[in-house]
Design a protein around this motif. Structure first.
Motif, PDB file in Angstrom:
ATOM      1  N   ARG A  63     -13.662  34.668 -34.801  1.00 33.83           N
ATOM      2  CA  ARG A  63     -13.675  33.388 -35.869  1.00 33.83           C
ATOM      3  C   ARG A  63     -13.325  33.928 -37.092  1.00 33.83           C
ATOM      4  O   ARG A  63     -14.018  34.857 -37.347  1.00 33.83           O
ATOM      5  CB  ARG A  63     -15.007  32.895 -35.619  1.00 33.83           C
ATOM      6  CG  ARG A  63     -15.167  31.522 -36.637  1.00 33.83           C
ATOM      7  CD  ARG A  63     -16.111  30.941 -36.520  1.00 33.83           C
ATOM      8  NE  ARG A  63     -16.339  29.799 -37.489  1.00 33.83           N
ATOM      9  CZ  ARG A  63     -17.146  29.001 -37.832  1.00 33.83           C
ATOM     10  NH1 ARG A  63     -18.353  29.032 -36.992  1.00 33.83           N
ATOM     11  NH2 ARG A  63     -17.277  28.041 -38.715  1.00 33.83           N
ATOM     12  N   GLN A  64     -12.492  33.310 -37.750  1.00 32.54           N
ATOM     13  CA  GLN A  64     -12.025  33.719 -38.963  1.00 32.54           C
ATOM     14  C   GLN A  64     -13.099  33.129 -39.951  1.00 32.54           C
ATOM     15  O   GLN A  64     -13.467  32.011 -39.640  1.00 32.54           O
ATOM     16  CB  GLN A  64     -10.515  33.083 -39.222  1.00 32.54           C
ATOM     17  CG  GLN A  64      -9.379  33.584 -38.518  1.00 32.54           C
ATOM     18  CD  GLN A  64      -9.341  35.018 -38.674  1.00 32.54           C
ATOM     19  OE1 GLN A  64      -9.516  35.434 -39.822  1.00 32.54           O
ATOM     20  NE2 GLN A  64      -8.974  35.763 -37.655  1.00 32.54           N
ATOM     21  N   LEU A  66     -14.877  31.064 -42.793  1.00 31.66           N
ATOM     22  CA  LEU A  66     -14.503  29.841 -43.372  1.00 31.66           C
ATOM     23  C   LEU A  66     -14.477  29.995 -44.810  1.00 31.66           C
ATOM     24  O   LEU A  66     -14.832  30.791 -45.783  1.00 31.66           O
ATOM     25  CB  LEU A  66     -15.749  28.945 -43.290  1.00 31.66           C
ATOM     26  CG  LEU A  66     -16.132  28.599 -41.699  1.00 31.66           C
ATOM     27  CD1 LEU A  66     -17.449  27.572 -41.986  1.00 31.66           C
ATOM     28  CD2 LEU A  66     -14.963  27.954 -41.131  1.00 31.66           C
ATOM     29  N   SER A  76     -11.443  24.182 -41.230  1.00 29.83           N
ATOM     30  CA  SER A  76     -12.597  24.509 -40.501  1.00 29.83           C
ATOM     31  C   SER A  76     -12.192  23.915 -38.874  1.00 29.83           C
ATOM     32  O   SER A  76     -12.393  24.739 -37.843  1.00 29.83           O
ATOM     33  CB  SER A  76     -13.727  24.399 -40.607  1.00 29.83           C
ATOM     34  OG  SER A  76     -14.127  22.895 -40.465  1.00 29.83           O
ATOM     35  N   PRO A  79      -7.795  26.236 -37.345  1.00 33.27           N
ATOM     36  CA  PRO A  79      -7.739  27.420 -38.085  1.00 33.27           C
ATOM     37  C   PRO A  79      -6.266  27.972 -38.222  1.00 33.27           C
ATOM     38  O   PRO A  79      -5.477  27.550 -37.241  1.00 33.27           O
ATOM     39  CB  PRO A  79      -8.451  28.480 -37.149  1.00 33.27           C
ATOM     40  CG  PRO A  79      -8.580  27.570 -35.783  1.00 33.27           C
ATOM     41  CD  PRO A  79      -8.691  26.048 -36.254  1.00 33.27           C
TER      42      PRO A  79
END
Length: 80
Positions: A63-64, A66, A76, A79
């Motif tokens: 997950r990148q 936020l 969010s 992405p």
């Protein structure tokens, strides 16, 4: 083990290559140990690293982080 066959002369000093600390090994056991150590010493220390395939790269699955700011809630859900 004593004698000239188990030591080497470095400069004016004599250095022992192999010394038995405990037990009474047979000459065959000492020879087998010597062969194993010689083979191990002749192998490279670190095997060359295989090139990594991009198919195995797991970074895109992480997950990148936020990002805060205007309309951050939309980013969010979608992405980049």
């Amino acid at each position: 083990m004593t004698g000239d066959e188990d030591s080497t002369v470095v400069g004016d000093q004599r250095r022992t290559l192999l010394r038995v600390v405990r037990g009474d090994p047979t000459p065959e056991e000492v020879a087998a140990l010597t062969v194993v150590l010689a083979v191990r010493a002749s192998q490279p220390a670190d095997p060359p690293a295989a090139p990594r395939s991009l198919w195995r790269d797991r970074a895109p699955l992480l997950r990148q982080p936020l990002r805060a700011g205007p309309a951050a809630w939309r980013a969010s859900a979608h992405p980049r």
